[in-house]
Design a protein around this motif. Structure first.
Motif, PDB file in Angstrom:
ATOM      1  N   UNK A 164       0.840  -1.207   0.000  1.00 34.73           N
ATOM      2  CA  UNK A 164       0.000   0.000   0.000  1.00 34.73           C
ATOM      3  C   UNK A 164       0.873   1.254   0.000  1.00 34.73           C
ATOM      4  N   UNK A 165       1.872   1.274   0.885  1.00 36.79           N
ATOM      5  CA  UNK A 165       2.778   2.432   0.934  1.00 36.79           C
ATOM      6  C   UNK A 165       3.510   2.573  -0.390  1.00 36.79           C
ATOM      7  N   UNK A 166       3.993   1.438  -0.924  1.00 40.38           N
ATOM      8  CA  UNK A 166       4.681   1.493  -2.210  1.00 40.38           C
ATOM      9  C   UNK A 166       3.788   2.025  -3.306  1.00 40.38           C
ATOM     10  N   UNK A 167       2.535   1.584  -3.329  1.00 42.71           N
ATOM     11  CA  UNK A 167       1.601   2.048  -4.349  1.00 42.71           C
ATOM     12  C   UNK A 167       1.289   3.531  -4.170  1.00 42.71           C
ATOM     13  N   UNK A 263      -0.589  10.573   3.507  1.00 41.32           N
ATOM     14  CA  UNK A 263      -1.303   9.319   3.244  1.00 41.32           C
ATOM     15  C   UNK A 263      -0.552   8.123   3.813  1.00 41.32           C
ATOM     16  N   UNK A 264       0.789   8.157   3.703  1.00 36.72           N
ATOM     17  CA  UNK A 264       1.592   7.076   4.299  1.00 36.72           C
ATOM     18  C   UNK A 264       1.424   7.081   5.810  1.00 36.72           C
ATOM     19  N   UNK A 278      -4.808  -4.737   6.121  1.00 36.42           N
ATOM     20  CA  UNK A 278      -4.258  -5.142   4.833  1.00 36.42           C
ATOM     21  C   UNK A 278      -3.099  -4.194   4.489  1.00 36.42           C
ATOM     22  N   UNK A 279      -2.407  -4.531   3.434  1.00 38.29           N
ATOM     23  CA  UNK A 279      -1.341  -3.648   2.959  1.00 38.29           C
ATOM     24  C   UNK A 279       0.047  -4.170   3.190  1.00 38.29           C
ATOM     25  N   UNK A 280       0.239  -5.137   4.082  1.00 41.26           N
ATOM     26  CA  UNK A 280       1.557  -5.716   4.325  1.00 41.26           C
ATOM     27  C   UNK A 280       1.617  -7.099   3.696  1.00 41.26           C
ATOM     28  N   UNK A 281       2.778  -7.670   3.709  1.00 36.62           N
ATOM     29  CA  UNK A 281       2.972  -8.968   3.051  1.00 36.62           C
ATOM     30  C   UNK A 281       2.791 -10.097   4.065  1.00 36.62           C
ATOM     31  N   UNK A 282       1.538 -10.483   4.306  1.00 38.95           N
ATOM     32  CA  UNK A 282       1.230 -11.608   5.185  1.00 38.95           C
ATOM     33  C   UNK A 282       1.133 -11.205   6.640  1.00 38.95           C
TER      34      UNK A 282
END
Length: 556
Positions: A164-167, A263-264, A278-282
């Motif tokens: 999410x942060x990357x996007x 936003x971050x 949501x937003x993290x990897x697992x």
């Protein structure tokens, strides 16, 4: 270094880079990579901080991680400072070299082959505009490299922790360069208009200062002040237009970066509170990961913000290069000869002109046919603007002939003989100019160490020097402060005599002088003739013309 410049005119970017950037490309490349490495150390520092804080919140002993994190942070900070310092030194060295090179070329060329551009325009280019290249060199190219690499590096790190942060960064980041490119074109046009106005105002200032006496006599001082006020207002408007574009674009760019960081921060905050799952990897986002993302998010936008600021410097630099290119392409009056020291031309002084024509300011100036031998004097007469000064310059070998010929000492005056011929002559300009040196050094142009007093006495100028507070050690102002106009002319005569020149060329030596002072100048010229010197004067003064052996009118 990959450069993604765009420019409004075809090939203008390539010309500017070849002229300004290519000679210092190595320094810019090294400085750019040093700055890039320094910027890449920040994620290491951010990771050290996040790691230490996450340990505190996990209940570990406070100092277990603190010392390690502090050491890593301080070492990286020292490295960053050293790298940035060296990078800055290289950049400013490159900028100084570039400006010094362009300035030297410009001055040397204008001295040997001037254009119709006014001296004020050249002075403003040398003094005011060339330094505008410095921000372009020191900021733009490093900013371009950093903006090409660092955001990508930080984006990868952000995606590794949270998609999410990357996007968010991926969407917000490109808005800055897109808007920057749109604003850059307007900024370049505004900068060019501002530079043109500076040159116009400088030309006007020089013109009015040279005519100040006439302006005061005609009672036009108030009118001139109004015109200056109008021009100053025009310059203010054009300057504010440049600043307006810079400030407005900076505001929009700051808004984009602030929104992206906000936003971050919102996402990280609500994730740590458990409101977003949501937003993290697992695995859920940890405090250390969240703090790391918050620390690198502003640095993701910083290279883009730096590039946006440097984009205006680039615009100003392109405007300066455009003016340099225009000056390169301008018509010039070439200097005859090399202007280097030469042995004096042998033979008895003689001058013969046959159908000689020179072109000055787009006008064809015909030099009258005449012959002058050693010890003779001649007056060139004619109305103002007919070309008497141009004729004197041609006789001195300072401007090339368009047609015809001038024979000097039985040799054709051309590029091969001009330097040797000028060793036999001395020119006395209409307006005296005294450089910042002692009067004794100024009189002794060849630095021979000879006694100037015989020349001063012959020119009736010994009394002038004796009255000065420091005698020959006196430093007069640029226009001869401390001496009158007639006294300055007599000092010029003494200087010409002290050179040992066999031919004296004097341009309006009695202009604007009272009858008594003019008579002293005429008497000094006659004494110089009796000593065997040949003299040519350009004059409106009937008394001076009558004192010469012959008078020749310069034709219209």
């Amino acid at each position: 270094m990959v450069d993604k410049d765009t420019a409004p005119a075809p090939n203008s970017t390539a010309r500017a880079k070849a002229r300004i950037i290519a000679p210092v490309q190595r320094e810019l490349r090294v400085a750019g990579w040093l700055s890039l490495v320094a910027g890449a150390l920040w994620p290491v520092q951010a990771a050290a901080i996040a790691w230490a804080v996450s340990g505190w919140t996990a209940g570990l002993p406070p100092m277990d991680r603190t010392w390690i994190a502090t050491t890593v942070f301080v070492v990286c900070a020292i490295l960053r400072a050293g790298l940035e310092h060296r990078s800055g030194a290289l950049l400013y060295q490159a900028a100084d070299q570039t400006i010094a090179r362009e300035r030297a070329v410009l001055i040397a060329r204008e001295a040997h082959a001037p254009t119709n551009a006014g001296s004020a325009s050249i002075a403003s280019l040398v003094v005011q505009k060339l330094p505008l290249l410095q921000p372009w060199i020191t900021r733009y190219h490093v900013a371009m490299l950093r903006a090409s690499v660092l955001p990508l590096l930080l984006l990868i790190l952000a995606f590794s922790q949270s998609w999410v942060v990357g996007l968010t960064l991926l969407v917000a980041g490109p808005l800055i360069p897109v808007f920057m490119a749109l604003v850059g074109m307007a900024a370049e046009d505004a900068s060019r208009r501002q530079l043109d106005e500076i040159a116009t105002m400088n030309d006007m200032l020089m013109d009015r200062l040279s005519a100040m006496l006439d302006i005061r006599l005609l009672g036009a001082a108030d009118r001139v002040a109004i015109v200056f006020s109008d021009r100053a207002e025009s310059l203010r408007i054009k300057t504010m237009a440049v600043l307006r574009i810079a400030f407005l674009s900076s505001t929009v760019l700051e808004l984009f970066s602030a929104l992206g960081v906000a936003m971050v921060a919102v996402f990280v905050g609500f994730t740590l509170l458990g409101e977003i799952n949501f937003g993290s990897w697992g695995m859920p986002l940890t405090l250390g990961q969240g703090l790391f993302l918050l620390l690198i998010a502003p640095e993701f936008f910083q290279p883009l913000r730096d590039l946006a600021a440097a984009w205006h410097d680039r615009a100003a630099g392109f405007a300066v290069v455009s003016e340099l290119d225009a000056l390169d392409a301008a018509d010039r009056v070439a200097f005859v000869g090399s202007g280097l020291p030469s042995d004096a031309m042998e033979g008895s002084i003689s001058i013969i002109t046959r159908g000689a024509v020179v072109v000055r300011g787009g006008q064809h100036v015909r030099i009258p046919d005449f012959a002058l031998t050693s010890g003779e004097t001649l007056a060139l007469t004619g109305p103002s603007g007919v070309g008497k000064s141009s004729a004197m310059a041609a006789i001195a070998g300072l401007v090339p002939l368009h047609s015809g010929e001038i024979m000097v000492n039985d040799r054709r005056l051309n590029a091969q003989t001009a330097d040797a011929w000028r060793r036999r002559i001395a020119m006395i300009p209409q307006r005296p100019h005294f450089p910042d040196e002692t009067l004794g050094a100024w009189l002794d142009t060849g630095q021979t160490g000879g006694d100037p007093w015989p020349a001063l006495r012959l020119a009736d100028a010994n009394g002038i020097v004796e009255r000065l507070p420091y005698g020959l050690d006196t430093r007069l102002g640029e226009t001869g402060g401390g001496v009158s106009g007639g006294e300055a002319r007599r000092l010029l005569l003494a200087r010409a005599i002290h050179t040992g020149a066999d031919l004296i060329l004097a341009d309006e030596p009695t202009a604007d002088l009272d009858a008594e002072t003019a008579a002293r100048i005429i008497a000094a010229l006659q004494r110089m003739q009796r000593e065997g010197r040949s003299i040519i004067v350009a004059t409106h003064d009937p008394d001076l013309a009558a004192a010469m052996d012959r008078q020749v009118e310069v034709p219209l």
